[in-house]
Design a protein around this motif. Sequence first.
Motif, short mmCIF file in Angstrom:
data_model
loop_
_atom_site.label_atom_id
_atom_site.label_comp_id
_atom_site.label_asym_id
_atom_site.label_seq_id
_atom_site.Cartn_x
_atom_site.Cartn_y
_atom_site.Cartn_z
N LEU A 55 -47.92 -52.07 67.83
CA LEU A 55 -46.82 -51.97 68.79
C LEU A 55 -45.47 -51.90 68.08
CD1 LEU A 55 -47.99 -54.50 71.54
CD2 LEU A 55 -47.95 -52.00 71.69
N SER A 56 -45.31 -52.71 67.05
CA SER A 56 -44.04 -52.70 66.32
C SER A 56 -43.84 -51.37 65.60
CB SER A 56 -43.98 -53.86 65.32
OG SER A 56 -45.00 -53.75 64.36
N LEU A 57 -44.95 -50.80 65.08
CA LEU A 57 -44.85 -49.48 64.44
C LEU A 57 -44.46 -48.42 65.47
CD1 LEU A 57 -47.84 -49.27 61.92
CD2 LEU A 57 -45.41 -49.28 61.39
N GLY A 58 -45.09 -48.51 66.66
CA GLY A 58 -44.74 -47.57 67.73
C GLY A 58 -43.28 -47.70 68.13
N ALA A 59 -42.82 -48.96 68.25
CA ALA A 59 -41.41 -49.19 68.59
C ALA A 59 -40.50 -48.65 67.51
CB ALA A 59 -41.17 -50.69 68.80
N ALA A 111 -33.74 -53.34 62.94
CA ALA A 111 -33.82 -54.46 62.00
C ALA A 111 -34.79 -55.53 62.51
CB ALA A 111 -32.44 -55.07 61.78
N ILE A 112 -34.72 -55.81 63.82
CA ILE A 112 -35.62 -56.81 64.41
C ILE A 112 -37.07 -56.35 64.30
CG2 ILE A 112 -36.31 -57.91 66.57
CD1 ILE A 112 -33.34 -57.91 67.37
N VAL A 113 -37.31 -55.09 64.65
CA VAL A 113 -38.68 -54.56 64.61
C VAL A 113 -39.21 -54.56 63.18
CG1 VAL A 113 -40.09 -52.49 64.99
CG2 VAL A 113 -38.42 -53.18 66.69
#
Length: 345
Positions: free
Chosen positions: A176-180, A19-21
Amino acid sequence: MIKGSTLNITKVVLSILIAIVLVVNLKTVDRIDRVNAAFTSRHNEATWFVFQLVKEYSNFLMLTRVNPIDFDQLWLAYDITWSRFDILLTSQESANFIKAANFQNYFNDEFNKLKALEPSIRLVEAKQIDAQLLSKKVQLTYQDLINFINDNFRLQSPIVERKTQEMNELLLLHRLSLGALVILFIAVVIIFILESRFRHQVTLSDSLTKLHDRSALMYFVKNASNEDETYNLMSLQVRNLDEINQKYGLDYGDMVLINLANKLSKLVPKGCQSYRFSGRQFIIIGHCQENEQEKEIIKAIRHEMEQPIEVGPLTFISDIAIKVEQMPKRLILDHLTSLAREDNQ
């Protein structure tokens, strides 16, 4: 084996992280769109006005070189150039871009230089000074403007560089958020696979002893490949369990069973699997012994399982009845049914 509570906690943590990502991702995309839209609008408008200014300034310069000078055309060109400076410096989008790029002071100075040419035009019109002097003054201010635009007002201007850096940082954060997000998604898939296995294990495990239960034994027998394949089957019955339960309570009986199950799981021969078949009976089944090893295996199991068991201040000695048989797969279910009846008697 991973516990169900651990899986539940892990799923909650992963859900929160996802949810955060997602929020970061959405905000980053929104920020990129807003930065790009605002910057593009300001940059395009400012660029258009600058090019219009250069065009009109160039026309103004050319008219100062005409001989004889058409002062009506010259004053018109001066007024248009004047208005181009005014629009560039006062239009909201272009003015914001000019301010952000720290170009405002320069264009104000150039605007003032243009205004300072007005007395010279009047003097030339009154034939008090030579027209070439006016042309040289206009040429100097025009050339300064062109040099500044060539050096600064291009795609690598400070404001463009700052906005490009900001966009690159936002794009990096987005990647980075997509990777996470991908990693978390894979983690969730793994967690659900582990949970599925855990639930399968729970359904086929005895809650008290943690050994496989009767359902697991039936599943094993039904899925055996060859009907005529011979299996070793060993049944172990704790004959004095009812006595322990009646005399000391079910809790003590459970502790005895847990202790025996722990011992049994360490004594099971290679190629076999242990099961808790009923309240007081364990089953070992598989391809786990040669005929000449049978007596040694029974002896080792009996010796270990009839060792004293200390439960608090009490000590118990289990009375173990062991039966060992070999039979084809097609007869095992009937034999287990028979064992169940004997155990209930």
